[in-house]
Design an enzyme around this catalytic site. Sequence first.
Site, PDB file in Angstrom:
ATOM      1  N   PHE A 135       0.858  -1.190   0.000  1.00 24.98           N
ATOM      2  CA  PHE A 135       0.000   0.000   0.000  1.00 24.98           C
ATOM      3  C   PHE A 135       0.891   1.235   0.000  1.00 24.98           C
ATOM      4  O   PHE A 135       1.759   1.379   0.854  1.00 24.98           O
ATOM      5  CB  PHE A 135      -0.925   0.044   1.227  1.00 24.98           C
ATOM      6  CG  PHE A 135      -1.880   1.195   1.167  1.00 24.98           C
ATOM      7  CD1 PHE A 135      -3.038   1.121   0.410  1.00 24.98           C
ATOM      8  CD2 PHE A 135      -1.595   2.400   1.818  1.00 24.98           C
ATOM      9  CE1 PHE A 135      -3.901   2.210   0.315  1.00 24.98           C
ATOM     10  CE2 PHE A 135      -2.457   3.489   1.726  1.00 24.98           C
ATOM     11  CZ  PHE A 135      -3.616   3.385   0.976  1.00 24.98           C
ATOM     12  N   ASP A 220       9.323   2.590   1.495  1.00 31.38           N
ATOM     13  CA  ASP A 220       8.170   3.324   2.042  1.00 31.38           C
ATOM     14  C   ASP A 220       8.129   3.060   3.544  1.00 31.38           C
ATOM     15  O   ASP A 220       7.745   1.976   3.986  1.00 31.38           O
ATOM     16  CB  ASP A 220       6.895   2.826   1.340  1.00 31.38           C
ATOM     17  CG  ASP A 220       5.632   3.493   1.865  1.00 31.38           C
ATOM     18  OD1 ASP A 220       5.654   4.021   2.992  1.00 31.38           O
ATOM     19  OD2 ASP A 220       4.611   3.466   1.151  1.00 31.38           O
ATOM     20  N   LYS A 249       2.778   9.923   8.686  1.00 26.29           N
ATOM     21  CA  LYS A 249       2.187   9.344   9.909  1.00 26.29           C
ATOM     22  C   LYS A 249       2.878   9.847  11.187  1.00 26.29           C
ATOM     23  O   LYS A 249       2.643  10.969  11.613  1.00 26.29           O
ATOM     24  CB  LYS A 249       2.179   7.823   9.809  1.00 26.29           C
ATOM     25  CG  LYS A 249       1.155   7.330   8.753  1.00 26.29           C
ATOM     26  CD  LYS A 249       0.886   5.859   8.887  1.00 26.29           C
ATOM     27  CE  LYS A 249      -0.110   5.324   7.880  1.00 26.29           C
ATOM     28  NZ  LYS A 249      -1.497   5.559   8.215  1.00 26.29           N
TER      29      LYS A 249
HETATM   30  N1  PLP Z   1       2.370   4.172   2.511  1.00 26.13           N
HETATM   31  C1  PLP Z   1       2.056   3.378   3.539  1.00 26.13           C
HETATM   32  C2  PLP Z   1       2.951   2.224   3.856  1.00 26.13           C
HETATM   33  C3  PLP Z   1       0.915   3.624   4.304  1.00 26.13           C
HETATM   34  O1  PLP Z   1       0.610   2.806   5.325  1.00 26.13           O
HETATM   35  C4  PLP Z   1       0.112   4.731   3.977  1.00 26.13           C
HETATM   36  C5  PLP Z   1      -1.140   4.998   4.733  1.00 26.13           C
HETATM   37  O2  PLP Z   1      -1.711   4.136   5.353  1.00 26.13           O
HETATM   38  C6  PLP Z   1       0.477   5.549   2.901  1.00 26.13           C
HETATM   39  C7  PLP Z   1       1.609   5.240   2.197  1.00 26.13           C
HETATM   40  C8  PLP Z   1      -0.347   6.741   2.524  1.00 26.13           C
HETATM   41  O3  PLP Z   1      -0.220   7.735   3.487  1.00 26.13           O
HETATM   42  P1  PLP Z   1      -1.292   8.943   3.559  1.00 26.13           P
HETATM   43  O4  PLP Z   1      -2.589   8.349   3.960  1.00 26.13           O
HETATM   44  O5  PLP Z   1      -0.699   9.874   4.588  1.00 26.13           O
HETATM   45  O6  PLP Z   1      -1.330   9.555   2.197  1.00 26.13           O
END
Ligand code: PLP
Length: 396
Positions: A135, A220, A249
């Site tokens: 994700f 990520d 986050k």
């Molecule tokens: N990447 C990862 C691993 C995530 O867990 C998330 C959100 O859950 C995102 C990207 C996207 O982040 P945002 O919701 O702040 O755009």
Amino acid sequence: MSTEKTAAEALLPTYARFPLALVKGEGSWLWDDQGKKYLDFMSGIAVTNLGHAPARIKEALNKQLDELWHVSNLFQIPNQQEAGKLITDNSCGDAVFFCNSGAEANEAAIKLARRYQQLVKQNGRFEIITFEQSFHGRTLATLTATGQAKVKEGFAPLPGGFKTIPLNDYAVLESAISDQTAAVMLELVQAEGGIHPVDADYLNKLAALCKKEGILLIVDEIQTGMGRTGKLFAHEHYGIEPDIFTLAKGLGSGFPVGAMVAKEELREGFSAGSHGSTFGGTPIATAVVKATIETMVEENIPANAAKQGDYLMGQLREKLAGNSFVEEVRGLGLLVGIACKAPVGDIVVKAQNEGLLIITAGPNVLRLLPNLLVTNDEIDTAVQILVKLIDEAAAQ
Ligand code: PLP
């Protein structure tokens, strides 16, 4: 005038919301508008890593609110520079771009990888390889990078230049790369996808292959970073140094902020005007980032996450041993999953009724994300509720 509606109907239906309104938070605890108290084992989905309303962050925020809220990125922003330096001083990264969310941080990473390959390396590479069950966000590029069909539904045509392959299969990776591959992007523990830690051997081979082939490695760290897994950044567990890693986050302890962190060589991939954001790295946001990282480092918070993660997973494994509903307890630090044999949505609701907030990671996995200062007593309380509910599920 628009049609008459309730306040809830004034919002687009993008979330399956629980019928709870949380109005106050302190440490590991939240209160709803009826005065009911909850033990928070989801932390706003891995955001409030220092707990709710942490004093040191609140103080930094209040001080900045009295001084200056916003100036354009056309000016020097000392807080932004100092926050950037705190990130680079405490990681393998060398240069930071601040933005407002995780998706934006990944979007910036994708753009930097392509621009570096195309303008600096002049090799025309554009393809980003990502992994099934990953994700990476909800913008068009990051949902295309995401390895889950459900987030892509109805959004065609999707941008080109992405290839998704299974994780932990080196032969597939080798055959997927080509002279068009600009970068490989992955989470080291797939979080939304079900709490799947990457295989360490595979990751090391992947990193070596990227280096050999001139492919950029993007990690990520949006959910795994900021101490969550027991290190400030999860890649520290594996002895690898990504070319780019992304944060959001926990970076702002609840204040919205994201960052992309790149190695020195990639600095020239961007120049003035090649990327930007009105709100990226405001004096307020970066005052919070500074206070968050200082707290994490000075108070050794990631080590506490490692210790409490071991305790939480140990307790769960012990008390759920032999439970016929449970497949496995897995995770890293305080990013913990209880993988079950059937859907667990009703357990989340029952836990709320018992005063415990948790979430799922896919249909069959309960995800536990307490703050990184969670105490043994709080863990014992959560485990007691969870074991009772999971025992009931097993008995059904
Ligand atoms: N990447 C990862 C691993 C995530 O867990 C998330 C959100 O859950 C995102 C990207 C996207 O982040 P945002 O919701 O702040 O755009």
